[in-house]
Design a protein around this motif. Structure first.
Motif, PDB file in Angstrom:
ATOM      1  N   MET A 244       0.831  -1.237   0.085  1.00  6.35           N
ATOM      2  CA  MET A 244       0.014  -0.016  -0.227  1.00  6.35           C
ATOM      3  C   MET A 244       0.752   1.480   0.005  1.00  6.35           C
ATOM      4  O   MET A 244       1.913   1.304   0.805  1.00  6.35           O
ATOM      5  CB  MET A 244      -0.734   0.075   1.365  1.00  6.35           C
ATOM      6  N   PRO A 245       0.481   2.126  -0.839  1.00 14.35           N
ATOM      7  CA  PRO A 245       1.218   3.433  -0.869  1.00 14.35           C
ATOM      8  C   PRO A 245       1.245   4.279   0.394  1.00 14.35           C
ATOM      9  O   PRO A 245       0.283   4.176   0.962  1.00 14.35           O
ATOM     10  CB  PRO A 245       0.673   4.145  -2.093  1.00 14.35           C
ATOM     11  N   ILE A 246       2.356   4.670   0.950  1.00 13.71           N
ATOM     12  CA  ILE A 246       2.479   5.421   2.347  1.00 13.71           C
ATOM     13  C   ILE A 246       1.298   6.683   2.235  1.00 13.71           C
ATOM     14  O   ILE A 246       0.738   6.593   3.245  1.00 13.71           O
ATOM     15  CB  ILE A 246       3.859   6.014   2.463  1.00 13.71           C
ATOM     16  N   LEU A 247       1.203   7.288   1.103  1.00 11.33           N
ATOM     17  CA  LEU A 247       0.414   8.635   1.101  1.00 11.33           C
ATOM     18  C   LEU A 247      -1.288   7.946   1.338  1.00 11.33           C
ATOM     19  O   LEU A 247      -1.841   8.465   2.270  1.00 11.33           O
ATOM     20  CB  LEU A 247       0.129   9.281  -0.327  1.00 11.33           C
ATOM     21  N   LEU A 248      -1.574   6.830   0.888  1.00 12.18           N
ATOM     22  CA  LEU A 248      -2.861   6.273   1.078  1.00 12.18           C
ATOM     23  C   LEU A 248      -2.979   5.945   2.596  1.00 12.18           C
ATOM     24  O   LEU A 248      -4.003   6.189   3.159  1.00 12.18           O
ATOM     25  CB  LEU A 248      -3.093   5.112   0.394  1.00 12.18           C
ATOM     26  N   LEU A 249      -1.775   5.276   3.115  1.00 10.05           N
ATOM     27  CA  LEU A 249      -2.068   4.643   4.515  1.00 10.05           C
ATOM     28  C   LEU A 249      -2.028   5.943   5.472  1.00 10.05           C
ATOM     29  O   LEU A 249      -2.901   6.085   6.512  1.00 10.05           O
ATOM     30  CB  LEU A 249      -0.900   3.910   4.894  1.00 10.05           C
ATOM     31  N   VAL A 250      -1.305   7.322   5.193  1.00 11.73           N
ATOM     32  CA  VAL A 250      -1.240   8.221   5.970  1.00 11.73           C
ATOM     33  C   VAL A 250      -2.925   8.953   6.106  1.00 11.73           C
ATOM     34  O   VAL A 250      -3.154   9.419   6.835  1.00 11.73           O
ATOM     35  CB  VAL A 250      -0.264   9.437   5.385  1.00 11.73           C
ATOM     36  N   VAL A 251      -3.215   9.007   4.841  1.00  7.64           N
ATOM     37  CA  VAL A 251      -4.654   9.558   4.546  1.00  7.64           C
ATOM     38  C   VAL A 251      -5.797   8.761   5.511  1.00  7.64           C
ATOM     39  O   VAL A 251      -6.836   9.381   6.343  1.00  7.64           O
ATOM     40  CB  VAL A 251      -5.129   9.629   2.859  1.00  7.64           C
ATOM     41  N   ILE A 252      -5.687   7.635   5.265  1.00 10.27           N
ATOM     42  CA  ILE A 252      -6.646   6.692   6.037  1.00 10.27           C
ATOM     43  C   ILE A 252      -6.330   6.816   7.561  1.00 10.27           C
ATOM     44  O   ILE A 252      -7.539   6.902   8.280  1.00 10.27           O
ATOM     45  CB  ILE A 252      -6.391   5.142   5.673  1.00 10.27           C
ATOM     46  N   LEU A 253      -5.249   6.692   8.015  1.00 11.13           N
ATOM     47  CA  LEU A 253      -4.931   6.957   9.463  1.00 11.13           C
ATOM     48  C   LEU A 253      -5.539   8.439   9.936  1.00 11.13           C
ATOM     49  O   LEU A 253      -6.184   8.667  10.752  1.00 11.13           O
ATOM     50  CB  LEU A 253      -3.432   6.992   9.876  1.00 11.13           C
ATOM     51  N   GLY A 254      -5.123   9.457   8.964  1.00 10.67           N
ATOM     52  CA  GLY A 254      -5.815  10.847   9.317  1.00 10.67           C
ATOM     53  C   GLY A 254      -7.350  10.820   9.449  1.00 10.67           C
ATOM     54  O   GLY A 254      -7.920  11.310  10.374  1.00 10.67           O
ATOM     55  N   ILE A 255      -7.942   9.976   8.412  1.00 12.14           N
ATOM     56  CA  ILE A 255      -9.380   9.877   8.557  1.00 12.14           C
ATOM     57  C   ILE A 255      -9.842   9.191   9.890  1.00 12.14           C
ATOM     58  O   ILE A 255     -10.640   9.651  10.479  1.00 12.14           O
ATOM     59  CB  ILE A 255      -9.944   9.279   7.297  1.00 12.14           C
ATOM     60  N   VAL A 256      -9.161   8.246  10.229  1.00 10.54           N
ATOM     61  CA  VAL A 256      -9.537   7.393  11.307  1.00 10.54           C
ATOM     62  C   VAL A 256      -9.435   8.452  12.611  1.00 10.54           C
ATOM     63  O   VAL A 256     -10.260   8.304  13.645  1.00 10.54           O
ATOM     64  CB  VAL A 256      -8.515   6.313  11.462  1.00 10.54           C
ATOM     65  N   GLU A 257      -8.324   9.053  12.649  1.00  8.52           N
ATOM     66  CA  GLU A 257      -8.184  10.129  13.862  1.00  8.52           C
ATOM     67  C   GLU A 257      -9.099  11.156  14.003  1.00  8.52           C
ATOM     68  O   GLU A 257      -9.883  11.255  15.009  1.00  8.52           O
ATOM     69  CB  GLU A 257      -6.793  10.683  13.562  1.00  8.52           C
ATOM     70  N   GLY A 258      -9.469  11.658  12.645  1.00  8.47           N
ATOM     71  CA  GLY A 258     -10.409  12.549  12.843  1.00  8.47           C
ATOM     72  C   GLY A 258     -11.897  12.200  13.199  1.00  8.47           C
ATOM     73  O   GLY A 258     -12.580  12.814  13.887  1.00  8.47           O
ATOM     74  N   VAL A 259     -12.142  10.806  12.587  1.00  3.52           N
ATOM     75  CA  VAL A 259     -13.410  10.342  13.061  1.00  3.52           C
ATOM     76  C   VAL A 259     -13.531   9.949  14.484  1.00  3.52           C
ATOM     77  O   VAL A 259     -14.734  10.172  15.192  1.00  3.52           O
ATOM     78  CB  VAL A 259     -13.784   8.981  12.232  1.00  3.52           C
ATOM     79  N   THR A 260     -12.562   9.397  14.895  1.00  4.06           N
ATOM     80  CA  THR A 260     -12.765   8.773  16.255  1.00  4.06           C
ATOM     81  C   THR A 260     -12.269   9.602  17.621  1.00  4.06           C
ATOM     82  O   THR A 260     -12.591   9.268  18.763  1.00  4.06           O
ATOM     83  CB  THR A 260     -11.995   7.414  16.074  1.00  4.06           C
ATOM     84  N   GLU A 261     -11.540  10.668  17.152  1.00  6.27           N
ATOM     85  CA  GLU A 261     -10.824  11.450  18.509  1.00  6.27           C
ATOM     86  C   GLU A 261     -12.082  11.552  19.594  1.00  6.27           C
ATOM     87  O   GLU A 261     -11.778  11.856  20.722  1.00  6.27           O
ATOM     88  CB  GLU A 261     -10.017  12.621  17.881  1.00  6.27           C
ATOM     89  N   TYR A 262     -13.048  12.382  18.930  1.00  5.30           N
ATOM     90  CA  TYR A 262     -14.264  12.979  20.072  1.00  5.30           C
ATOM     91  C   TYR A 262     -15.321  12.051  20.386  1.00  5.30           C
ATOM     92  O   TYR A 262     -16.124  12.365  20.919  1.00  5.30           O
ATOM     93  CB  TYR A 262     -14.377  14.462  19.605  1.00  5.30           C
ATOM     94  N   LEU A 263     -15.302  10.857  19.480  1.00  3.49           N
ATOM     95  CA  LEU A 263     -16.290  10.046  19.795  1.00  3.49           C
ATOM     96  C   LEU A 263     -15.836   8.865  20.648  1.00  3.49           C
ATOM     97  O   LEU A 263     -14.497   8.637  21.074  1.00  3.49           O
ATOM     98  CB  LEU A 263     -16.487   9.191  18.519  1.00  3.49           C
ATOM     99  N   PRO A 264     -16.750   8.429  21.490  1.00  7.91           N
ATOM    100  CA  PRO A 264     -16.459   7.589  22.734  1.00  7.91           C
ATOM    101  C   PRO A 264     -16.089   5.932  22.288  1.00  7.91           C
ATOM    102  O   PRO A 264     -16.530   5.136  22.548  1.00  7.91           O
ATOM    103  CB  PRO A 264     -17.659   7.438  23.612  1.00  7.91           C
ATOM    104  N   VAL A 265     -15.047   5.986  21.420  1.00  7.82           N
ATOM    105  CA  VAL A 265     -14.889   4.801  20.676  1.00  7.82           C
ATOM    106  C   VAL A 265     -13.208   4.333  20.797  1.00  7.82           C
ATOM    107  O   VAL A 265     -12.863   3.508  20.149  1.00  7.82           O
ATOM    108  CB  VAL A 265     -15.275   4.497  19.159  1.00  7.82           C
TER     109      VAL A 265
END
Length: 266
Positions: free
Chosen positions: A1-22
């Motif tokens: 997997m290209p590093i850029l895609l991994l970075v974007v996915i992890l950024g999305i996961v962080e943004g979605v989950t940081e303030y949710l109780p998950v």
């Protein structure tokens, strides 16, 4: 997997989950493992992109922070109470983080711990939702000093991957009688010093070991997490006021169970 895609996915996961109780940390660990990367090697990156989520709160609640600053200048009691409550709640994490931070880091790549904590946390949310009798606290400044200390102590549980910082602080506040909206906003505002401190500490301790090109990837991940977190926080407040926290509890239980099954089968 290209590093850029991994970075974007992890950024999305962080943004979605940081303030949710998950549990954002738990989801980042599981996401990294699921995509075939070593979670230990990406632990620092996952922490370093948190400023994007912090900025989302500063942007969404800029009027609140402006009013507090003006209130401090004008010596308004409510502004001092707001700052006092957040500082008091922040101190336990500082003390415990400095004391046992190295031991906590050993857990940051343990996906099995994350899975179990997701499940346990889900049942805890269901229990608190059923038993809590919150009243209208009228905002962060009106939360009592004792409750602020309690929220700060409960936040320390989030040092265990999978517990969820936002989940622990919100549900802990509700268990002490704080209403849903105030509990959520207290958690949002408390995230600013807490995440800033955690990021600064990890970069200070391990920043010299990062590869030269990592800084650019961190900026990309932080930017993605900022954009996503802005949208998620707005939706989150509306969801909890209408449906409560039960949907997030059942999600945690399902995600944790699926993770355990996947870890056992791989």
């Amino acid at each position: 997997m290209p590093i850029l895609l991994l970075v974007v996915i992890l950024g999305i996961v962080e943004g979605v989950t940081e303030y949710l109780p998950v549990s954002s940390t738990g989801h980042l660990i599981l996401a990294t493992e699921l995509m075939g990367f070593d979670a230990d090697k990406w632990a620092l990156f996952n922490i370093a992109i948190q400023p994007g989520a912090i900025l989302a709160i500063l942007v969404l609640y800029w009027r609140t922070f402006r009013d507090v600053l003006v209130g401090l200048w004008q010596r308004e009691p409510s502004a001092f109470a707001f700052v006092r409550n957040l500082l008091v709640a922040f101190i336990p994490a500082v003390v415990l983080g400095l004391a046992i931070g190295d031991y906590v880091e050993l857990l940051l790549g343990n996906a099995e711990v994350v899975a179990w904590m997701l499940i346990i946390g889900g049942f805890a949310i269901l229990l608190i939702e059923r038993l809590a009798r919150p009243t209208d606290s009228g905002g962060v400044a009106n939360v009592t000093l004792n409750h602020s200390v309690g929220i700060g102590l409960i936040q320390c549980l989030a040092m265990i991957p999978g517990v969820s910082r936002s989940g622990a602080t919100i549900m802990g506040a509700m268990a002490m009688g704080v209403d849903r909206k105030t509990a959520a906003e207290f958690s949002f505002f408390l995230a600013v010093p807490t995440l800033s401190g955690a990021t600064a500490l990890q970069l200070y301790k391990h920043g010299a070991t990062m590869d030269p090109g990592t800084g650019g990837w961190i900026l990309v991940g932080a930017l993605v997490s900022f954009v996503v977190a802005v949208a998620v926080v707005k939706a989150f407040v509306a969801v909890i006021q209408k449906f409560g926290f039960a949907p997030f509890a059942w999600y945690r239980i399902a995600a944790g169970t699926a993770a355990l099954l996947w870890l056992a089968a791989r």
